[in-house]
Design an enzyme around this catalytic site. Structure first.
Site, short mmCIF file in Angstrom:
data_model
loop_
_atom_site.label_atom_id
_atom_site.label_comp_id
_atom_site.label_asym_id
_atom_site.label_seq_id
_atom_site.Cartn_x
_atom_site.Cartn_y
_atom_site.Cartn_z
N SER A 19 -34.73 57.78 -38.22
CA SER A 19 -34.79 56.93 -39.41
C SER A 19 -35.82 57.33 -40.46
CB SER A 19 -35.02 55.47 -39.01
OG SER A 19 -33.83 54.91 -38.53
N SER B 197 -32.64 54.70 -41.20
CA SER B 197 -32.76 53.38 -41.78
C SER B 197 -33.82 53.27 -42.88
CB SER B 197 -33.09 52.37 -40.68
OG SER B 197 -34.38 52.64 -40.14
N LYS C 53 -42.12 50.16 -45.83
CA LYS C 53 -40.79 49.77 -45.38
C LYS C 53 -40.83 48.29 -45.02
CE LYS C 53 -37.27 51.16 -41.94
NZ LYS C 53 -36.95 52.08 -40.83
#
Lengths: 478, 502, 95
Positions: free
Chosen positions: B180, B156, B81
């Site tokens: 997330s 997210s 990420k």
């Protein structure tokens, strides 16, 4: 109208750790800009603070010597504001749960009276970096070497009633933090900074007057003058019917005045909250006990010991014990170097201090260190040099001419203790002054001084005075 | 090549039936093919990946395989990420603020996984600074859900989820502040685990809300989660909130060894002895009916595996979202103050003075949702509101945490839906931030209390994946992984692939 | 809870966000609605409840006082928008 001055101090003591409070960067003074600012100090994205154990140890030591409560459960909080020398946009400090709670220190006033000054709290926080304004015409330059340097902010109660009291208290705290080895106390380098909260009120009033906070005071002398100026300023305002504004004022040493810092258009709202990157710090008994065990002998205890065990005069004992470096120097003389206490004290407080004062040096920067000084005391003690000559030897040592023995040898200052040599010189003087000898023998004993002087002169000042006296008296009476 | 799970790849690499370079090359090509549709990546590091693969192949040859090297991840490609700092590779946090930020250091997670010989293919898209539940708040554009590309992948960690679901890589890292990892895992049909707060180091993981953020894994199976989570976990001297507690062997735990409940994975009742709590509060009005049906069926399957189902109550569940939306913004408002245009990141053109530098750099650098949260956070911490909002929320947080402590007296694990709905259409919730926030309804409680939680696929509703959430007690990741792995032995939801990405 | 654009302006100033008028009014709506959500906290009885700032029951792990960072100035300043001679530069601040 009779006014009463009320003063409280906030002292920022820079803690003498190797590394910063939340990072493993060095804290040494004087590095080139930003060479001691690591990723954590620069607040790069993703970095995290980790508390340096030693700062807690130091704060606990301070608590122990000020009879203060120790925050067993101590919390770091964020104080949020923007400034370019504050990389994270917040300062990590302590708010509701400081590591040091209520405590006190005792000060001795000029008239010998003792007074207790309350300590409200002392908390840990990180220092900010430096903004340099004179390097560029269009820019302010930011150096973050100092960012993250550990500070202990010591907040007093408004217990002081004069500038002198405030200075005495500040000096007392200064002595304490140096004693327990948590701060080098260097005011020039900013390691020990005082802010003074000053207000005045009519004598007898309960309510405190509006205060001004004076910042940027970097010597005890300036602290005294800044407070005195501020008290006078407030008195004039109040006596002419005005009102004191609560504000921060800067002391300008060049003009010897305080002046208002640019008023901020918006009141600060620091939005303190517990730092979620740092869990609460738990201080247990073992940790406190270890710190207690590591505490050095404190000034009062030392003073008492110097008086009772070493037989020093009160005044001398107090002076030697008040400052850690002075006490260390003295104890090195009488300890490691086994010199007699009284002789050592006299020579330190007399000749050594005179030279330090003359050259405006701290004892730590003395050109003659304790080992060298002990070498001189030894030569006085064993009569190699007279007291008078010893001062000459010390001057030589001060000027870098080597050890006491080096100077004595190089300059031929060794005392003459050879009885026959002294006798020979005395005989010459007696022979050269028959009339004075006759007068002496007729009872004019005052003339002894004349003979001593003459023999001393003949020996170029090097004859051992005791021996000289003894032999001279024998010969004259003989 | 892209079909293989991490475990399968590890075996193939070990036997030298494929090389890391071959896999890496194939996956890089796959990424190139699908990126125009998905936009799951912010940075693809072709050169770095091939270089790392070459090194891994050399190591495999030298050491005689991944197994004998003791590094099952050696040569395995993965995606980080874009919130994890990677030295020399852009780390943007999907923000214009960091559009040009090449981190001068590696996050601990990145460093540890690199030390295992993994091959980083690139950095996944995400909601800006991890604020969002749809990946629509990215400076680099929205991300498509491989199951239906006009749907959101969740957020997210939406880019990580879309990438793994599309077969860009077998596994990706993610972070989870309010759901997330779990919500995008649910939306994309993946297994995603958020471990206990403090299990994975946060050093180098750009902070959103420090007391809630936790790194974790998105993968196609619980088994793959176990393989990646192990090396990521463990105390880190650079993160003083990371916990100094031994890390379980998550891989052997898949067979039931080392668990605190005694189980027998060899029989047909591997969950015998496991008590699973079901809270009525998780099946409230906000829950989509089709999702509820799939989740209830999954719970029945757990029961069929021997688990005992226990009704529990989480009476303060309805306060999770209100508490979260005071606490997370408060922390974020302070955490994001460092982005001031002075030492890194975006600086506005020709600032006239310091205030202009701050205000314009930050206005230009941050997207709307980030600004919104900074404003809320600043407000709830400001004088006069601190007690009513921030402090009240922290007290409520205690109540929520206590509810779990009470529940774990009688159960080992809590099961329920991961999300109220399946993946929603792009643009359908952007106008109303509050409706977007409600996506985290079932996930934020694990962050508020710091508990480990996992989402695994459990069926489909209208062709879109449904996620089952499991929450266990502190440091019981092994139990989550075991139960999930056993579930995945009798359920094939996790093996389904989105059409067009088979 | 309704937040007026003027209040948003004050908060934005504290947070150093330069917002124009249209943003102020948009955010005043957004913030009001979010705070309505947060206001549901009032349903909770939190009398005599200790606030929970960090999950888990741990206390801080500490580090030893050892210097372990070396000078990385050049590397760390590669990402800086304006540096000169090792200084970070910002518009001149008048003190």
């Amino acid at each position: 109208m009779e006014w009463e001055t009320v003063i409280g101090l906030e002292i920022h003591a820079q803690l003498a750790t190797q590394s910063k409070i939340f990072s493993a960067a060095a804290t040494a003074f004087g590095a080139e800009q930003n060479r001691q600012a690591c990723a954590v100090d620069l607040a790069l994205p993703g970095v995290l603070p980790v508390v340096n154990r030693e700062v807690l140890a130091m704060a606990v030591r301070f608590a122990l010597v000020t009879d203060a409560e120790i925050g067993r459960h101590s919390v770091f909080a964020r104080k949020n504001y923007f400034y370019p020398d504050l990389p994270k946009g917040y300062q990590i400090s302590q708010m509701n749960h400081p590591i040091v709670g209520t405590g006190s220190v005792e000060i001795v006033l000029g008239d010998g009276q003792r007074k207790t000054i309350g300590i409200t709290r002392a908390h840990l926080e990180e220092d900010a970096g430096k903004s340099v304004h004179d390097e560029y015409s269009d820019f302010t330059a930011i150096d973050l070497n100092r960012a993250g340097t550990p500070l202990l902010e010591i907040v007093s109660e408004p217990d002081m009633r004069s500038a002198q009291e405030a200075v005495t208290y500040a000096k007392r705290v200064h002595s304490l933090v140096r004693y327990i080895g948590i701060c080098d106390g260097n005011m020039q380098e900013g390691s020990f900074r005082c802010d003074a909260n000053v207000s005045i009120r009519l004598k007898g009033d309960e309510k405190l007057g509006t205060r001004a906070e004076i910042k940027n005071v970097n010597s005890f002398r300036f602290l005294e003058r800044a407070i005195e100026f501020e008290v006078e300023r407030q008195r004039e305002i109040l006596e002419s019917g005005g009102e004191v504004v609560q504000e921060t004022r800067l002391y300008d040493a060049d003009r010897d005045e305080t002046r208002s810092m640019r008023s901020k258009e918006d009141a600060n709202d620091y939005r303190y909250f517990p730092d979620p990157d740092l869990l609460p710090v738990e201080i247990d008994d073992a940790f406190i006990d270890a710190q207690r065990a590591s505490l050095p002998e404190l000034p009062e205890v030392k003073t008492a010991r110097y008086i009772s065990e070493l037989g020093l005069a009160d005044k001398d004992a107090i002076t030697l014990a008040a400052d850690k470096s002075t006490a260390d120097y003295f104890e090195s003389l009488i300890g490691a170097h086994a010199m007699p206490a009284k002789l050592s004290a006299n020579w330190m407080l007399g000749e050594l201090f005179a030279r330090l004062n003359r050259d405006q040096l701290d004892i730590d920067d003395s050109p003659v260190d304790a080992t060298a000084f002990a070498g001189l005391i030894a030569r006085i003690e064993d009569n190699t040099v007279s007291g008078k000559t010893a001062k000459q030897v010390l001057d030589g040592m001060w000027d870098g001419k080597g050890s006491a023995d080096d100077v004595i040898k190089a300059e031929g200052l060794q005392q003459i203790t050879d009885t026959s040599a002294i006798e020979a010189m005395i005989d010459e003087v007696i022979a050269a002054n028959p009339s004075q000898v006759a007068e002496y023998r007729a009872g004019k004993e005052k003339l002894l001084g004349f003979f001593v002087g003459a023999v001393m002169k003949a020996s170029a000042g090097k004859a051992n005075p005791g021996q000289l006296n003894q032999i001279l008296k024998n010969k004259l009476s003989g | 090549m892209h079909q293989h799970t991490l475990k399968e790849l590890s075996v193939l690499l070990d036997k030298k039936e494929i090389s890391s370079t071959e896999v890496t090359q194939a996956l890089l090509e796959r990424i190139e093919t699908h990126e125009p549709t998905l936009n799951a990546m912010i940075t693809v590091d072709n050169d770095g990946a091939l270089e790392a693969a070459k090194h891994a192949d050399a190591a495999i040859n030298e050491l005689g395989g991944t197994a004998s090297a003791g590094k099952p991840l050696l040569g395995v490609p993965l995606i980080h990420k874009d919130i994890f700092c990677t030295e020399g590779v852009l780390t943007t946090c999907a923000s214009h603020m960091l559009h040009n930020f090449k981190s001068p250091y590696d996050a601990t997670v990145v460093e540890r996984l690199r030390a295992q010989g993994t091959v980083m293919l690139g950095k996944a898209n995400m909601d800006e600074f991890a604020m969002g539940s749809s990946n629509e708040n990215s400076h680099f554009g929205a991300v498509g859900n491989p199951w239906q590309t006009d749907r959101v992948p969740g957020g997210s960690s939406g880019g990580s989820a879309a990438a793994v679901a599309a077969g860009y890589a077998p596994v990706a890292t993610g972070t989870d502040t309010g759901g997330s990892i779990r919500q995008p895992a649910a939306f994309c049909g993946l297994s995603g685990i958020k471990p206990t707060y403090g299990r994975v180091s946060r050093y180098g993981m750009i902070a959103f809300a420090s007391s809630l953020d936790q790194g974790g894994v998105l993968a196609r199976s619980a088994e793959d989660c176990a393989y990646l989570l192990g090396p990521m976990s463990g105390v880190d001297p650079r993160d003083s909130t990371s916990v100094d507690q031994p890390v379980d062997d998550f891989v052997t735990a898949l067979d039931g060894s080392g668990l605190s409940v005694t189980v027998d994975s060899s029989g047909d009742a591997p969950l015998n002895g496991v008590r699973i709590g079901v809270a009525a509060e998780y099946f409230s009005d906000g829950l989509d009916k089709a999702v509820a049906t799939e989740v209830r069926q999954a719970i029945s399957k757990l029961e069929s595996l021997g688990a005992s189902i226990v009704e529990i109550s989480l009476p303060n569940q309805h306060l999770c979202i209100p508490a979260y939306y005071a606490i997370a913004p408060a922390e974020c408002s302070s955490n994001l103050s460092r982005f001031d245009g002075v030492r890194y990141g975006h600086r506005c053109e020709s600032p006239v003075d310091l205030e202009d530098l701050y205000k314009r750099s930050r206005d230009e650098g941050f997207g709307r949702e980030v600004k919104r949260r900074i404003l809320i956070g600043t407000y709830v911490l400001s004088a006069g509101y601190y007690d009513a909002y921030y402090l009240k929320a922290q007290k409520t947080r205690r109540l929520i945490s206590d509810d779990f402590a009470e529940a774990f007296k009688s159960v080992d694990m809590i099961a329920g839906p991961a999300t109220p709905t399946t993946a929603f259409a792009r643009g359908s919730k952007t106008a109303d931030p509050v409706s977007m926030y409600l996506n985290d309804l079932y996930t934020v409680s694990a962050n508020l209390s710091g508990l480990p939680a996992m989402s695994i696929p459990c069926g489909f509703a209208d062709g879109l994946p449904v996620g089952l959430q499991l929450v266990s007690n502190y440091f019981k990741e092994s139990e989550l992984l075991y139960v999930s792995h056993q579930f995945q032995q009798i359920d094939d939801s996790h093996q389904q692939r989105p059409r067009g990405f088979e | 809870m309704s937040i007026k654009p003027d209040e948003v302006r004050n908060i934005a100033h504290l947070a150093r966000l330069g917002l124009d008028e249209s943003q102020l009014s948009e955010f005043s709506d957004d913030l009001s609605r979010t705070l309505d959500l947060v206001d549901q906290l009032n349903q909770a009885n939190t009398d005599s409840v200790e606030p929970l700032a960090n999950p888990g029951q741990c206390s801080a792990r500490l580090r030893d006082d050892v210097v372990a960072e070396t000078d990385q100035r050049e590397k760390l300043q590669t990402v800086a928008p304006n540096v000169d001679n090792g200084f970070y530069l910002v518009p001149r601040v008048i003190e």
